[in-house]
Design an enzyme around this catalytic site. Structure first.
Site, PDB file in Angstrom:
ATOM      1  N   SER A  41       0.802  -1.216   0.000  1.00 24.45           N
ATOM      2  CA  SER A  41       0.000   0.000   0.000  1.00 24.45           C
ATOM      3  C   SER A  41       0.835   1.266   0.000  1.00 24.45           C
ATOM      4  O   SER A  41       0.394   2.298  -0.535  1.00 24.45           O
ATOM      5  CB  SER A  41      -0.943   0.000   1.203  1.00 24.45           C
ATOM      6  N   HIS A 248      -1.102   5.762   6.741  1.00 30.08           N
ATOM      7  CA  HIS A 248      -0.476   5.731   5.424  1.00 30.08           C
ATOM      8  C   HIS A 248      -0.140   7.165   5.001  1.00 30.08           C
ATOM      9  O   HIS A 248      -0.762   8.120   5.457  1.00 30.08           O
ATOM     10  CB  HIS A 248      -1.414   5.099   4.388  1.00 30.08           C
TER      11      HIS A 248
END
Length: 265
Positions: A41, A248
């Site tokens: 990711s 993230h």
């Protein structure tokens, strides 16, 4: 057998492989690269928004460092196969096929999901300090004892499929500024433990990358001050919606953090 480290910068790939006259690293020389972006990711760009419609649950973003580099340098070819949630086995089963003997540049982040990053963060956010520390210790033990062999298999496969490629393995940033500006959320005991786990993970990844002759891009320094609770603009999401974007990099973390480290590695 270990291979000697490659030292060419990203921008010099085409010049070193395709041109008969030497030119300094530039976007013009990068235009000759055949670039494949692998990984999880952090390489797909989860959290950066602007997801490609054909990427589905992989959530590949046009704001990801790989896509930004492609836009800036116009390589001869570009394959973007990084995917949210990918582990080392997923790279071997679903991504390696994008490589070929003509591939000259490869980027990858991998290993965080193998070491249980998601479960560790869930435990640290929802449970006690002791539960968090136990989860972090378990992840660190996995990173030290099991992950090296898994990384070796991935790196060996990359070299076998793309023997001429310059391979850049990128690491993971510290998520938190310990002693930072956050009033709410988890405490500094948990924050420090999570950052320590990132150090362990990066140390393992860097060692395996070096032993395979790959460049390692350490992003911890460039993210300093931009972590969650940092004094500057945060480049990382804290707990957010959608949940899979939590912890993230934002678009600014991809462009301001990962892209320059990749470009100079």
């Amino acid at each position: 057998m270990l291979r000697p480290a490659r030292v060419l910068p990203v921008a010099a790939i085409a010049a070193s492989l395709a041109m008969t006259t030497f030119f300094a690293a530039s976007s013009a020389s990068a235009a000759g690269a055949n670039y494949v972006a692998l990984g999880d990711s952090y390489s797909a760009g989860v959290g950066a928004g602007s997801y490609l419609s054909d990427s589905g649950s992989c959530k590949r973003s046009t704001n990801a460092y790989a896509y930004l580099w492609k836009n800036a340098h116009a390589p001869s070819s570009f394959r973007f196969v990084a995917c949210s949630g990918a582990r080392t086995g997923d790279v071997l089963n679903n991504q390696i096929s994008a490589l070929s003997s003509s591939t000259t540049l490869v980027s990858i982040t991998i290993g965080g999901n193998d070491a249980g990053f998601g479960d560790t963060m869930k435990t640290c956010v929802l449970s006690s300090d002791s539960d968090c520390l136990n989860a972090v210790n378990s992840g660190e033990n996995y990173a030290r004892n099991t992950l090296p062999g898994q990384l070796d298999r991935v790196y060996d496969a990359i070299h076998a499929k793309a023997p001429r490629a310059h391979v850049v393995v990128l690491g993971y940033p510290h998520l938190y500024k310990v002693g930072g500006s956050c009033i709410f959320g988890i405490g500094d005991t948990k924050r420090a433990a999570i950052d320590k786990a990132a150090d362990t993970l990066d140390e393992v990844i860097a060692k395996r990358a070096a032993d395979h002759g790959f460049a390692f891009g350490d992003v911890r320094g460039i993210f300093a001050g931009h972590e969650i609770c940092g004094s500057s603009t945060a480049w990382l999401h804290s707990t957010t919606l959608p949940v899979d974007e939590s912890y993230h990099p934002k678009a600014a973390g991809q462009s301001g953090g990962y892209l320059p480290v990749f470009s100079r590695s």
